[in-house]
Each structure stands twice: as structure tokens, then as C-alpha cells.
Design an enzyme around this catalytic site. Structure first.
Site, PDB file in Angstrom:
ATOM      1  N   CYS A 132       7.650   8.269  -7.829  1.00 29.04           N
ATOM      2  CA  CYS A 132       7.805   7.471  -6.613  1.00 29.04           C
ATOM      3  C   CYS A 132       8.595   6.202  -6.905  1.00 29.04           C
ATOM      4  O   CYS A 132       8.092   5.294  -7.580  1.00 29.04           O
ATOM      5  CB  CYS A 132       6.431   7.125  -6.043  1.00 29.04           C
ATOM      6  SG  CYS A 132       6.509   6.128  -4.539  1.00 29.04           S
ATOM      7  N   CYS A 135       7.179   3.007  -5.153  1.00 29.43           N
ATOM      8  CA  CYS A 135       5.901   2.591  -5.740  1.00 29.43           C
ATOM      9  C   CYS A 135       6.122   1.847  -7.055  1.00 29.43           C
ATOM     10  O   CYS A 135       5.547   0.774  -7.290  1.00 29.43           O
ATOM     11  CB  CYS A 135       5.011   3.806  -6.030  1.00 29.43           C
ATOM     12  SG  CYS A 135       4.659   4.868  -4.632  1.00 29.43           S
ATOM     13  N   ASP A 136       6.945   2.417  -7.921  1.00 29.82           N
ATOM     14  CA  ASP A 136       7.026   1.936  -9.302  1.00 29.82           C
ATOM     15  C   ASP A 136       8.350   1.297  -9.699  1.00 29.82           C
ATOM     16  O   ASP A 136       8.434   0.632 -10.739  1.00 29.82           O
ATOM     17  CB  ASP A 136       6.732   3.105 -10.260  1.00 29.82           C
ATOM     18  CG  ASP A 136       5.325   3.642 -10.084  1.00 29.82           C
ATOM     19  OD1 ASP A 136       4.428   2.848  -9.760  1.00 29.82           O
ATOM     20  OD2 ASP A 136       5.127   4.858 -10.274  1.00 29.82           O
TER      21      ASP A 136
END
Length: 303
Positions: A132, A135-136
Site C-alpha cells: 500500500c 499507507c507506507d
């Protein structure tokens, strides 16, 4: 036979949110999952973009969501739901603990990221291996990143990561991308994106045993990097709904912005449904909407 108002299948962010909202509205709610509550939250090391919480461990957020739902009276049931059918106005679920009858059902079974099967992939998940970008990606500002894949998602996320990273190297097993030409053109025009086509990542390794430091390709070449983002597709966990409701060509449950499916009283929330954006916060929002619509549906049965 056990009788409840609302059955929620899946205890990830969407399922726990739906269950909490439904129970808070006064309904008897059982949330079914064969694993620990949290879903893919349990695979995420740290989350920093969930509103109001700042930096938090994935398992900690999962625990808080579970405790909140349980506090509202949700019953967490550790059992697999193997089938679902509708008879009249009732839904019948076959579980490992026996049959359950519900007035409404919310599917929140999520989706699974496809894995490469490369050596080290599982070992360093959450330690530099990610599925992701939003997300990261921010954790790797100014770093060197490897992106695996050649479809729309891989190209779109490579462009996103290129805004944050020092370099992004796209590794794709074919000699041309599968994604849209406009995305391919943008990738080729981005100066800090490099290409490694007709190659595959066979091993993800670390110099210190704690975090990713290199990706090894099938031709023996080594890419020094701080992270490997893998975008080779996702698979919805929708097998039990194959002949129950409408699915799209990729197996996702077709649901509108009210989480309504082709079956009245049956709602879908989170990653298992057709949606343009899959995040913890959007899954939680889906769950809240699904619970609200289940409330309206059950109320309509009483009129």
C-alpha cells in the site's frame, strides 16, 4: 438455531465499524471471523494517517476497534461462515458453530493482496515490504524504492511514490506495461523513476536482518533499496457469495454508495466491495454506512 438481528461477516475495520454502529443502535449483532479481529490491520506495522490518532501500531488500532465494538455489546464469534442463503425475509448462515438466522447481513470479508512468492517477502512484510503506497510511502521519504508490477495500480502508485522518494525502480516481468498508455507515458517522463523490465524479484534481503536493504532479480542483478512495494493485484474474499449476489468480473461484490447489493437486506463494506479507494478509514466509513442502511432495512420490515 441462533437468531440475531444483524450478522457481520468479517472483523476487519469495516466489519468492526459496522458491528459497533449496529450494536450501538440497539440491535443484537454477531461479528464472525475465523482469525483474530483486525483483518489487514494486523499486517500493518505502523499507521500514521488514521484521523485523530497519529502514529499507531496496526495491532493496537485493531485492538481498540475490537474493544469498542465489544463494549457496545457486539459478540465476536471465532468461526468461519461457509454459506449464506435468504429464505423469505430471513438470512441463514452456516457456520462452524451451527446455523444462524439474521434479519440483515453485512459482508466485510476484505481482500488479500497477491504475493510474489519471493524469498524474504513474508519475513520483511511491514519492515520494508508493503502492498500500500498511501499507507507506507511517507515512511520512505528521500529513500530508494522498488515497485513490482506493471498494471494501473503499480504505475499510479509508482508516480505517487516518486514524489516522496529519491528513486523508484519499477520491476516488471514483461517488456512493456499492462497499464494505461497515459500512465506509462507519465512514468517514462518522471526523472527519478527507473525501469527494470523483463525481470522479476526473486529475493528480498536485509543487511541487518531487521529491514529491507536490497531486492535480487532473476538475472542476478541487485537493487539496493529501502523498501519493496508489491502491486500485482488483489483478490477479494468473496467465494461464499459467488452464487448469492452480483459480483463484478474480478469477484468484488457490486455495491452502491449506500453499501446496497443486488440482494435486499444484504450489504457489503470495505475492500470486498467495488470501490475506487481502499484504506482503513474508508473501510470504517463503509461499515458505518452499511450499519445505518441495515437499520433502515430492518425498520422497513416492521411497517
Amino acid at each position: 438455531m441462533k437468531q440475531i438481528d444483524i450478522a457481520v461477516i468479517g472483523a476487519g475495520p469495516a466489519g468492526l465499524s459496522a458491528a459497533a454502529y449496529a450494536a450501538r443502535a440497539g440491535y443484537t449483532v454477531s461479528c464472525f471471523d475465523q482469525l483474530a479481529p483486525g483483518g489487514q490491520l494486523l499486517l500493518i506495522d505502523e499507521i500514521e494517517n488514521y484521523p485523530g490518532l497519529g502514529l499507531i501500531k496496526g495491532f493496537q488500532l485493531a485492538e481498540q476497534m475490537e474493544n469498542q465494538a465489544s463494549g457496545f455489546g457486539v459478540e465476536i464469534v471465532y468461526a468461519k461462515v461457509s454459506s449464506i442463503k435468504k429464505e423469505g425475509e430471513s438470512f441463514l448462515l452456516e457456520t462452524e458453530d451451527g446455523e444462524v438466522e439474521a434479519k440483515s447481513v453485512i459482508a466485510a470479508t476484505g481482500a488479500a493482496h497477491r504475493h510474489l512468492g519471493a524469498e524474504g517477502e513474508e519475513e520483511y512484510q511491514g519492515k520494508g515490504v508493503s502492498y500500500c503506497a498511501t499507507c507506507d510511502g511517507p515512511f520512505f521519504r528521500g529513500k530508494d524504492i522498488v515497485v513490482v508490477g506493471g498494471g494501473d495500480t503499480a504505475l499510479t502508485d509508482a508516480l505517487y511514490l516518486a514524489k516522496l522518494a529519491n528513486t523508484v525502480t519499477i520491476v516488471h516481468r514483461r517488456n512493456e506495461f499492462r497499464g494505461q498508455k497515459i500512465l506509462s507515458d507519465r512514468v517514462l517522463a518522471t526523472k527519478n523513476i527507473k525501469l527494470a523490465l523483463s525481470r522479476q524479484v526473486v529475493k528480498i534481503a536485509s543487511d541487518d536482518g531487521k529491514k529491507v536493504s536490497k531486492a535480487i532479480l532473476d538475472d542476478g542483478s541487485i537493487l539496493n533499496c529501502d523498501a519493496v512495494f508489491i502491486f500485482v493485484g488483489i483478490t477479494p474474499n468473496s467465494e461464499i457469495f459467488n452464487s448469492f449476489c452480483e459480483l463484478d468480473k474480478n469477484g468484488f461484490i457490486v455495491a452502491n454508495d449506500k453499501m446496497e447489493t443486488s440482494v435486499k437486506g444484504f450489504f457489503a463494506a470495505g475492500d470486498v466491495r467495488t470501490t475506487a479507494f481502499r484504506q482503513v478509514v474508508t473501510a470504517a466509513g463503509d461499515g458505518a454506512m452499511a450499519a445505518h442502511m441495515a437499520d433502515e432495512y430492518i425498520s422497513s420490515l416492521r411497517k
